[in-house]
Design a protein around this motif. Structure first.
Motif, PDB file in Angstrom:
ATOM      1  N   ALA A 123       0.806  -1.228   0.000  1.00 19.72           N
ATOM      2  CA  ALA A 123       0.000   0.000   0.000  1.00 19.72           C
ATOM      3  C   ALA A 123       0.835   1.272   0.000  1.00 19.72           C
ATOM      4  O   ALA A 123       0.583   2.178  -0.825  1.00 19.72           O
ATOM      5  CB  ALA A 123      -0.966  -0.024   1.188  1.00 19.72           C
ATOM      6  N   PRO A 124       1.843   1.432   0.885  1.00 23.08           N
ATOM      7  CA  PRO A 124       2.598   2.705   0.844  1.00 23.08           C
ATOM      8  C   PRO A 124       3.369   2.913  -0.446  1.00 23.08           C
ATOM      9  O   PRO A 124       3.560   4.048  -0.883  1.00 23.08           O
ATOM     10  CB  PRO A 124       3.543   2.591   2.051  1.00 23.08           C
ATOM     11  CG  PRO A 124       3.656   1.135   2.320  1.00 23.08           C
ATOM     12  CD  PRO A 124       2.337   0.549   1.952  1.00 23.08           C
ATOM     13  N   LEU A 125       3.799   1.816  -1.085  1.00 18.42           N
ATOM     14  CA  LEU A 125       4.560   1.940  -2.327  1.00 18.42           C
ATOM     15  C   LEU A 125       3.651   2.287  -3.500  1.00 18.42           C
ATOM     16  O   LEU A 125       4.081   2.936  -4.463  1.00 18.42           O
ATOM     17  CB  LEU A 125       5.320   0.643  -2.601  1.00 18.42           C
ATOM     18  CG  LEU A 125       6.311   0.230  -1.498  1.00 18.42           C
ATOM     19  CD1 LEU A 125       7.013  -1.069  -1.866  1.00 18.42           C
ATOM     20  CD2 LEU A 125       7.331   1.328  -1.259  1.00 18.42           C
ATOM     21  N   LEU A 126       2.390   1.852  -3.433  1.00 15.35           N
ATOM     22  CA  LEU A 126       1.445   2.250  -4.478  1.00 15.35           C
ATOM     23  C   LEU A 126       1.211   3.755  -4.453  1.00 15.35           C
ATOM     24  O   LEU A 126       1.025   4.381  -5.500  1.00 15.35           O
ATOM     25  CB  LEU A 126       0.114   1.510  -4.296  1.00 15.35           C
ATOM     26  CG  LEU A 126       0.133  -0.016  -4.456  1.00 15.35           C
ATOM     27  CD1 LEU A 126      -1.258  -0.578  -4.229  1.00 15.35           C
ATOM     28  CD2 LEU A 126       0.634  -0.415  -5.829  1.00 15.35           C
ATOM     29  N   VAL A 132       3.856   1.613  -8.767  1.00 15.14           N
ATOM     30  CA  VAL A 132       2.948   0.731  -9.491  1.00 15.14           C
ATOM     31  C   VAL A 132       3.169   0.838 -11.001  1.00 15.14           C
ATOM     32  O   VAL A 132       2.510   0.156 -11.782  1.00 15.14           O
ATOM     33  CB  VAL A 132       1.490   1.079  -9.130  1.00 15.14           C
ATOM     34  CG1 VAL A 132       1.104   2.429  -9.731  1.00 15.14           C
ATOM     35  CG2 VAL A 132       0.525  -0.015  -9.556  1.00 15.14           C
ATOM     36  N   ALA A 133       4.116   1.652 -11.417  1.00 15.34           N
ATOM     37  CA  ALA A 133       4.371   1.850 -12.844  1.00 15.34           C
ATOM     38  C   ALA A 133       4.906   0.570 -13.489  1.00 15.34           C
ATOM     39  O   ALA A 133       5.536  -0.257 -12.836  1.00 15.34           O
ATOM     40  CB  ALA A 133       5.363   2.986 -13.049  1.00 15.34           C
ATOM     41  N   PHE A 134       4.621   0.428 -14.792  1.00 10.71           N
ATOM     42  CA  PHE A 134       5.118  -0.718 -15.557  1.00 10.71           C
ATOM     43  C   PHE A 134       6.572  -0.452 -15.917  1.00 10.71           C
ATOM     44  O   PHE A 134       6.880   0.413 -16.735  1.00 10.71           O
ATOM     45  CB  PHE A 134       4.267  -0.909 -16.813  1.00 10.71           C
ATOM     46  CG  PHE A 134       4.761  -2.000 -17.725  1.00 10.71           C
ATOM     47  CD1 PHE A 134       4.620  -3.322 -17.384  1.00 10.71           C
ATOM     48  CD2 PHE A 134       5.388  -1.682 -18.924  1.00 10.71           C
ATOM     49  CE1 PHE A 134       5.068  -4.326 -18.223  1.00 10.71           C
ATOM     50  CE2 PHE A 134       5.843  -2.677 -19.773  1.00 10.71           C
ATOM     51  CZ  PHE A 134       5.679  -3.996 -19.416  1.00 10.71           C
ATOM     52  N   VAL A 151       4.451  -5.291  -5.238  1.00  6.81           N
ATOM     53  CA  VAL A 151       3.742  -4.502  -6.250  1.00  6.81           C
ATOM     54  C   VAL A 151       3.685  -5.266  -7.567  1.00  6.81           C
ATOM     55  O   VAL A 151       2.678  -5.203  -8.296  1.00  6.81           O
ATOM     56  CB  VAL A 151       4.427  -3.140  -6.428  1.00  6.81           C
ATOM     57  CG1 VAL A 151       3.771  -2.349  -7.555  1.00  6.81           C
ATOM     58  CG2 VAL A 151       4.375  -2.350  -5.134  1.00  6.81           C
ATOM     59  N   GLN A 152       4.755  -6.000  -7.906  1.00  2.42           N
ATOM     60  CA  GLN A 152       4.740  -6.821  -9.120  1.00  2.42           C
ATOM     61  C   GLN A 152       3.636  -7.871  -9.048  1.00  2.42           C
ATOM     62  O   GLN A 152       2.934  -8.133 -10.031  1.00  2.42           O
ATOM     63  CB  GLN A 152       6.095  -7.505  -9.298  1.00  2.42           C
ATOM     64  CG  GLN A 152       6.259  -8.241 -10.612  1.00  2.42           C
ATOM     65  CD  GLN A 152       6.291  -7.306 -11.796  1.00  2.42           C
ATOM     66  OE1 GLN A 152       7.281  -6.671 -12.068  1.00  2.42           O
ATOM     67  NE2 GLN A 152       5.183  -7.213 -12.515  1.00  2.42           N
ATOM     68  N   TRP A 180       0.435  -8.175 -11.679  1.00  2.00           N
ATOM     69  CA  TRP A 180       0.120  -9.400 -12.413  1.00  2.00           C
ATOM     70  C   TRP A 180      -1.262  -9.942 -12.045  1.00  2.00           C
ATOM     71  O   TRP A 180      -1.948 -10.509 -12.891  1.00  2.00           O
ATOM     72  CB  TRP A 180       1.185 -10.459 -12.134  1.00  2.00           C
ATOM     73  CG  TRP A 180       2.459 -10.226 -12.897  1.00  2.00           C
ATOM     74  CD1 TRP A 180       2.645  -9.349 -13.920  1.00  2.00           C
ATOM     75  CD2 TRP A 180       3.727 -10.868 -12.698  1.00  2.00           C
ATOM     76  NE1 TRP A 180       3.943  -9.406 -14.372  1.00  2.00           N
ATOM     77  CE2 TRP A 180       4.630 -10.323 -13.642  1.00  2.00           C
ATOM     78  CE3 TRP A 180       4.181 -11.843 -11.817  1.00  2.00           C
ATOM     79  CZ2 TRP A 180       5.960 -10.736 -13.736  1.00  2.00           C
ATOM     80  CZ3 TRP A 180       5.503 -12.248 -11.901  1.00  2.00           C
ATOM     81  CH2 TRP A 180       6.379 -11.708 -12.846  1.00  2.00           C
ATOM     82  N   SER A 181      -1.660  -9.784 -10.799  1.00  9.04           N
ATOM     83  CA  SER A 181      -2.968 -10.313 -10.385  1.00  9.04           C
ATOM     84  C   SER A 181      -4.111  -9.596 -11.080  1.00  9.04           C
ATOM     85  O   SER A 181      -5.221 -10.122 -11.156  1.00  9.04           O
ATOM     86  CB  SER A 181      -3.127 -10.189  -8.865  1.00  9.04           C
ATOM     87  OG  SER A 181      -3.176  -8.817  -8.473  1.00  9.04           O
TER      88      SER A 181
END
Length: 428
Positions: free
Chosen positions: A355-358, A363-365, A382-383, A387-388
């Protein structure tokens, strides 16, 4: 008198029987709850493993292909840039069109869909590593498309009515022909560990996410451990006991229970908007996770300092040691095992955070593998999240496989903390 005594004894015995029965029921409830929790864990891990273990196998087709220099417009002295822009994809299509001779343009399209776009990259890397292979016929295991990979690993023994197959009858005919010729097979999926993210499921890997995770945790450890230990030493050994110190201690304890997404909002407001740190970098992720893990490390470090017997301090003072000498020469070395254990557990908590990293843009590709802490990157949780959310069936497999890798890291870190605690701690 006798009757009254017997009646009282019977009452006491009945009361004891009820008490023992209640204790027995309580133990059974406790055992049942533990068993239920273990059963849920077994079901969860079994489900993840059953879906993710197949990601460690990748389907490929063994074929002999001529690296035609005239078609590729290359020679053995060609530069790297010329090799990278050569038409390897067209060479592969020409090879299979000649060998299988599809009857129509639609059959050609169906045939070419069986081969992964990564097959051209395989030929390119092979030629870059061995320029002498030009104008020779080589044997190579070409990657197959994700639909073929899923069919070969899961669905080939099922009938058409049992599965929602994305392959046509003609495609299945070619695949079964390759199986009969023992050319279509699966092997260990090294690309899953050596590639970064990709839009093509069969080419997607966790190398970039793992390296980004390690860089992020490195920043977190280098910042949170010294700051957390220093804060714990000050609060426990040097800080005056007044209202301000009490407020600081209460806030540290409260911060340990704050939802992690709040730290993401804090990092976005301070590090991005005020200090201008680039989004989606291990540096920014490490700074945010440092804020999140500091309360845990401070609390565990203070508990480790409190666990040092007062007699150690008194003996050092009795020998004429100063306050700094007592703390840094005697108390800190004895408290360090507990501090290390708390730090490792804090790092394990940070490893699983999403959550904090989003909130800070991780969340970038990101396809490229990061080289340092200021390069665009993602992390393993996050990866998994990205993918999910993908509709392809092969990404579900990679999601479960990445979860297995993440769980392995978490188990390793927690086991390290337990081993350190048992080997380094002292019993007083």
């Amino acid at each position: 008198m006798t009757t009254t005594t017997l009646t009282t004894r019977e009452k006491v015995e009945k009361s004891l029987a009820r008490r023992r029965a209640a204790e027995t029921r309580f133990r059974l409830y406790g055992m049942a709850s533990v068993f239920f929790g273990m059963l849920c864990l077994v079901v969860l891990f079994t489900d993840i493993a059953s879906k993710g273990v197949s990601v460690f196998q990748q389907t490929s087709l063994t074929t002999d292909i001529l690296l035609d220099s005239r078609y590729l417009n290359l020679n053995k002295g060609s530069k790297v840039e010329e090799v990278r822009f050569a038409n390897f994809e067209g060479l592969i299509k020409r090879h299979f069109a000649k060998s299988l001779q599809p009857k129509s343009r639609s059959e050609k399209r169906e045939l070419f869909k069986l081969i992964s776009p990564g097959a051209a990259w395989q030929l390119q890397e092979l030629l870059l590593a061995n320029p002498d292979a030009l104008d020779t016929t080589i044997s190579i295991e070409l990657l197959m498309d994700d639909d073929v990979d899923q069919w070969f690993k899961h669905d080939r023994d099922l009938t058409k009515d049992e599965i929602n197959n994305r392959l046509s009858e003609q495609q299945l005919t070619w695949l079964n022909q390759w199986i009969a010729e023992e050319r279509l097979d699966s092997h260990f999926n090294t690309l899953f560990f050596t590639n970064g993210d990709s839009r093509e499921p069969e080419l997607a890997g966790i190398h970039g996410a793992i390296k980004g995770t390690l860089l992020t945790l490195m920043v977190t450890l280098l910042l949170s451990f010294p700051i957390g230990v220093a804060a714990a030493i000050y609060l426990e050994e040097f800080a005056p006991r007044n209202r301000m110190t009490e407020i600081v201690e209460i806030n540290i304890n409260n911060l340990a229970a704050v939802p992690s997404i709040i730290f993401g909002l804090l990092g976005m407001a301070i590090f991005i908007n005020i200090f201008g740190v680039s989004r989606s970098t291990p540096l920014l992720g490490g700074l945010v996770l440092t804020l999140m893990t500091l309360p845990t490390i401070i609390i565990s470090a203070r508990a480790a300092i409190k666990a040092v017997p007062p007699s150690i301090r008194e003996a050092a003072y009795g020998l004429g040691a100063s306050k700094n000498q007592v703390v840094f020469h005697h108390v800190l070395p004895l408290a360090m095992p507990g501090m290390l254990t708390g730090t490792i557990l804090g790092m394990a908590q940070a490893l699983g955070e999403t959550a904090p990293l989003l909130m800070i843009g991780m969340v970038a590709f990101v396809v490229d593998v990061p080289g340092f802490i200021n390069d665009p990157s993602t992390v393993l949780p996050v990866q998994i999240f990205l993918w999910s959310d993908s509709p392809e069936r092969a990404f579900l497999e990679r999601t479960s496989g990445a979860i297995l890798v993440l769980l392995s890291f978490l188990i390793l870190m927690n086991a390290t903390a337990v081993i350190l605690r048992r080997r380094l701690e002292r019993r007083w």
